[in-house]
Design a protein around this motif. Structure first.
Motif, PDB file in Angstrom:
ATOM      1  N   VAL A  99     -46.662 -40.684  97.374  1.00  0.00           N
ATOM      2  CA  VAL A  99     -45.691 -40.149  98.332  1.00  0.00           C
ATOM      3  C   VAL A  99     -44.399 -40.951  98.204  1.00  0.00           C
ATOM      4  O   VAL A  99     -44.378 -42.161  98.447  1.00  0.00           O
ATOM      5  CB  VAL A  99     -46.229 -40.215  99.781  1.00  0.00           C
ATOM      6  CG1 VAL A  99     -45.178 -39.689 100.758  1.00  0.00           C
ATOM      7  CG2 VAL A  99     -47.522 -39.417  99.894  1.00  0.00           C
ATOM      8  N   LYS A 100     -43.317 -40.300  97.830  1.00  0.00           N
ATOM      9  CA  LYS A 100     -42.040 -40.988  97.625  1.00  0.00           C
ATOM     10  C   LYS A 100     -41.061 -40.784  98.793  1.00  0.00           C
ATOM     11  O   LYS A 100     -40.064 -41.490  98.887  1.00  0.00           O
ATOM     12  CB  LYS A 100     -41.385 -40.493  96.329  1.00  0.00           C
ATOM     13  CG  LYS A 100     -42.275 -40.617  95.099  1.00  0.00           C
ATOM     14  CD  LYS A 100     -42.749 -42.053  94.884  1.00  0.00           C
ATOM     15  CE  LYS A 100     -43.649 -42.159  93.653  1.00  0.00           C
ATOM     16  NZ  LYS A 100     -44.176 -43.537  93.471  1.00  0.00           N
ATOM     17  N   GLY A 101     -41.359 -39.833  99.630  1.00  0.00           N
ATOM     18  CA  GLY A 101     -40.449 -39.531 100.733  1.00  0.00           C
ATOM     19  C   GLY A 101     -40.821 -40.282 102.003  1.00  0.00           C
ATOM     20  O   GLY A 101     -41.318 -41.416 101.974  1.00  0.00           O
ATOM     21  N   GLN A 102     -40.605 -39.613 103.130  1.00  0.00           N
ATOM     22  CA  GLN A 102     -40.864 -40.230 104.427  1.00  0.00           C
ATOM     23  C   GLN A 102     -42.223 -39.822 104.975  1.00  0.00           C
ATOM     24  O   GLN A 102     -42.800 -38.806 104.589  1.00  0.00           O
ATOM     25  CB  GLN A 102     -39.764 -39.831 105.421  1.00  0.00           C
ATOM     26  CG  GLN A 102     -38.383 -40.366 105.049  1.00  0.00           C
ATOM     27  CD  GLN A 102     -37.298 -39.772 105.933  1.00  0.00           C
ATOM     28  OE1 GLN A 102     -37.222 -38.554 106.096  1.00  0.00           O
ATOM     29  NE2 GLN A 102     -36.454 -40.623 106.484  1.00  0.00           N
ATOM     30  N   LEU A 103     -42.708 -40.653 105.913  1.00  0.00           N
ATOM     31  CA  LEU A 103     -44.009 -40.438 106.527  1.00  0.00           C
ATOM     32  C   LEU A 103     -43.820 -40.289 108.029  1.00  0.00           C
ATOM     33  O   LEU A 103     -43.037 -41.010 108.644  1.00  0.00           O
ATOM     34  CB  LEU A 103     -44.922 -41.636 106.232  1.00  0.00           C
ATOM     35  CG  LEU A 103     -46.415 -41.357 106.015  1.00  0.00           C
ATOM     36  CD1 LEU A 103     -46.612 -40.473 104.793  1.00  0.00           C
ATOM     37  CD2 LEU A 103     -47.168 -42.673 105.845  1.00  0.00           C
ATOM     38  N   MET A 104     -44.526 -39.321 108.619  1.00  0.00           N
ATOM     39  CA  MET A 104     -44.454 -39.114 110.061  1.00  0.00           C
ATOM     40  C   MET A 104     -45.324 -40.142 110.787  1.00  0.00           C
ATOM     41  O   MET A 104     -46.476 -40.353 110.412  1.00  0.00           O
ATOM     42  CB  MET A 104     -44.915 -37.697 110.416  1.00  0.00           C
ATOM     43  CG  MET A 104     -44.022 -36.605 109.870  1.00  0.00           C
ATOM     44  SD  MET A 104     -44.570 -34.948 110.355  1.00  0.00           S
ATOM     45  CE  MET A 104     -46.073 -34.790 109.365  1.00  0.00           C
ATOM     46  N   VAL A 105     -44.740 -40.764 111.818  1.00  0.00           N
ATOM     47  CA  VAL A 105     -45.470 -41.764 112.616  1.00  0.00           C
ATOM     48  C   VAL A 105     -45.345 -41.403 114.097  1.00  0.00           C
ATOM     49  O   VAL A 105     -44.248 -41.436 114.646  1.00  0.00           O
ATOM     50  CB  VAL A 105     -44.920 -43.191 112.388  1.00  0.00           C
ATOM     51  CG1 VAL A 105     -45.703 -44.191 113.225  1.00  0.00           C
ATOM     52  CG2 VAL A 105     -44.981 -43.561 110.920  1.00  0.00           C
ATOM     53  N   PRO A 106     -46.450 -41.028 114.763  1.00  0.00           N
ATOM     54  CA  PRO A 106     -46.383 -40.762 116.203  1.00  0.00           C
ATOM     55  C   PRO A 106     -46.054 -42.052 116.959  1.00  0.00           C
ATOM     56  O   PRO A 106     -46.666 -43.103 116.716  1.00  0.00           O
ATOM     57  CB  PRO A 106     -47.794 -40.270 116.546  1.00  0.00           C
ATOM     58  CG  PRO A 106     -48.420 -39.910 115.240  1.00  0.00           C
ATOM     59  CD  PRO A 106     -47.795 -40.803 114.216  1.00  0.00           C
ATOM     60  N   LEU A 107     -45.080 -41.987 117.852  1.00  0.00           N
ATOM     61  CA  LEU A 107     -44.671 -43.169 118.607  1.00  0.00           C
ATOM     62  C   LEU A 107     -45.276 -43.193 120.005  1.00  0.00           C
ATOM     63  O   LEU A 107     -45.819 -44.209 120.429  1.00  0.00           O
ATOM     64  CB  LEU A 107     -43.146 -43.232 118.690  1.00  0.00           C
ATOM     65  CG  LEU A 107     -42.406 -43.269 117.347  1.00  0.00           C
ATOM     66  CD1 LEU A 107     -40.892 -43.246 117.561  1.00  0.00           C
ATOM     67  CD2 LEU A 107     -42.813 -44.504 116.552  1.00  0.00           C
ATOM     68  N   ALA A 108     -45.172 -42.087 120.730  1.00  0.00           N
ATOM     69  CA  ALA A 108     -45.713 -42.047 122.093  1.00  0.00           C
ATOM     70  C   ALA A 108     -45.585 -40.643 122.639  1.00  0.00           C
ATOM     71  O   ALA A 108     -44.758 -39.843 122.187  1.00  0.00           O
ATOM     72  CB  ALA A 108     -44.977 -43.029 123.005  1.00  0.00           C
TER      73      ALA A 108
END
Length: 478
Positions: A99-108
């Motif tokens: 994966v070279k792009g961005q990753l989704m990260v749930p914050l809250a």
């Protein structure tokens, strides 16, 4: 039966759902499969917060008027799961290194509504982009559809439309409608499933998710994929708008007077961000300089009653109150801060001004021939009486302060203003040549009122206990 959670196994991540999806030749099918892959991954991470979020810290900063600033930080290790890739094509990869792009990260999960002046950043100060409401809504609808399918509910277009309405809508009645949906299978008059069907079985996780998404939305940030699996601190902040409850004029006035005279603290419920979903939760309250924090407290976890877990209560009265704990179950009550008027600033001004006013009236009434002497000098005495009101009025200038600071201190400003008014009336009675017995009555009222205020200021805590026994102490919760 509850949702079965899996443990993270870095760098290989196990899936909550089967990963048997394959891309179709059409772009619509590819988009649908990519969305389902992301939904599976999100289902994993939002039901396993404690496996990758080590600490959450909420910091409350009251500012001017009804405004404040909420700052949240999370010490975490973003899951290195390719299915969380923002690029749909990269979600099919098996190795996070591809994966070279961005990753989704749930914050809250955040209460639905506009997030005014939202900032999201990493610990190095780099700003983080966040998903828009449409993108997040589509993903959370897909998550709900997966969970409903797992609970024996057949997917239909009506069901999907209902879940989209539940996720996107900001109506205050959403929670009641979601509760009714779980119990009856009916949404806005349409039957989506048979609640008596034995094949339909709602687990706790699905119920909680439905209720949660009826009132909150998931804030999702985007991180470079190479930073996943590395422990780091992610932060976000936004403006907090405080609305004081309308308890009626008389009750609000009585409550403000009791707070101002230190007969009761003002109790304020503070917003928190998912204290249950972290290994450790911390809360800070930055006290406005005009007030003191009597106590900051977190709810007590019923499973930890009798056992000290962290420091859930801070009564140190420091300018920055701090508490922390960890929770094994969802909080049913909110964090609270009790604020009190300190024995400084406007409180001291109110005490001294009323003491001076009472002293002037009492001496004028009790000293031999004082009344006649003041009447004889007339204008000169009035000039002397007007000097004090001029000083007192200077303390009535309203500074820039928070709304609950004003509600707590305004009664003290009022009594200072009354002192100035009483001395002005005394001066006017001398200039105007007010005759007995009205002169004596006016001065006696001034002396009595000022003495009453001085006594109330000095004996405020004792009066609070007395009112509490008589059930006259008002509720000062906001």
């Amino acid at each position: 039966m509850g949702v079965e959670l899996v443990k993270w196994n870095f760098p290989q991540v196990l899936s909550f759902f089967s990963r048997g999806n394959t891309a179709d030749s059409t772009s619509d099918k590819e988009h649908e499969n990519a969305t389902e892959l992301a939904a599976e991954a999100l289902a994993d991470v939002i039901f396993q917060w404690k496996n990758w979020v080590y600490r959450r810290v909420d910091s409350v900063h009251p500012s001017e008027g009804a405004r404040g600033r909420l700052r949240h930080s999370m010490d975490c290790e973003p899951p290195p799961d390719p299915r969380l890739a923002y690029n749909e094509v990269e979600r099919r990869y098996n190795d996070i290194n591809d994966v070279k792009g961005q990753l989704m990260v749930p914050l809250a999960f955040i209460e639905k509504g506009p997030m005014r002046h939202l900032d999201v950043w990493r610990n190095d100060g780099t700003s983080i982009p966040v998903l828009g409401s449409e993108e997040t809504g589509e993903l959370m609808v897909a998550v709900l559809m997966l969970f409903l399918k797992k609970n024996g509910i057949e997917r239909t277009s009506e069901l999907e439309d209902a879940m989209r309405a539940l996720v996107i809508s900001r109506e205050k009645g959403n929670l009641a409608k979601a509760t009714n949906l779980i119990e009856s299978g009916v949404w806005e008059g349409k039957t989506l499933w048979d609640s008596n069907d034995p094949a339909v079985r709602f687990d706790v996780g699905t119920k909680d998710l439905l209720l949660n998404l009826s009132t909150d939305f998931l804030l999702i940030g985007l991180l470079p994929a190479e930073t996943s699996g590395i422990r780091q601190v992610l932060k976000f902040s936004y403006h907090w708008v405080v609305e004081l409850p309308d308890r009626g004029l008389l009750r609000s006035l009585w409550g403000s007077v009791c707070v101002a005279f230190r007969a009761a603290p003002m109790e304020i419920e503070l917003p928190t961000h998912m204290p249950t979903d972290a290994k450790s939760y911390h809360l800070e309250f930055h006290t406005p300089p005009e007030l003191d924090t009597q106590e900051l407290s977190l709810p007590v976890d019923s499973k930890n009653k009798g056992h000290r877990v962290g420091y859930p209560t801070d009564s140190s009265r420091t300018p920055i109150a701090h508490v922390h704990s960890h929770f094994s179950e969802i909080m049913t009550t909110n964090a609270k801060v009790k604020l009190e008027v300190p024995k400084r600033g406007i409180w001291v001004t109110a005490l001294l001004s009323n003491a001076l006013t009472a002293g002037i009236f009492i001496l004028a009434l009790l000293l031999p021939n004082a009344t006649d002497a003041l009447r004889s000098v007339g204008g000169n005495a009035a000039a002397l009486m007007l000097a004090a009101p001029a000083v007192f009025v200077s303390f009535l200038i309203f500074p820039k302060e928070h709304i609950f600071v004003s509600s707590m201190l305004n009664p003290l400003r009022i009594v200072v203003g009354i002192c100035a008014l009483l001395l002005f009336m005394m001066a006017g009675s001398l200039v105007g040549g007010l005759e007995r017995p009205f002169l004596i009555l006016l001065w006696s009222f001034g002396a009595g009122f000022s003495l009453l205020v001085v006594s109330a200021l000095v004996l405020g805590p004792l009066l609070g206990k007395f009112f509490e026994r008589l059930h006259l102490r008002p509720s000062t919760k906001n």
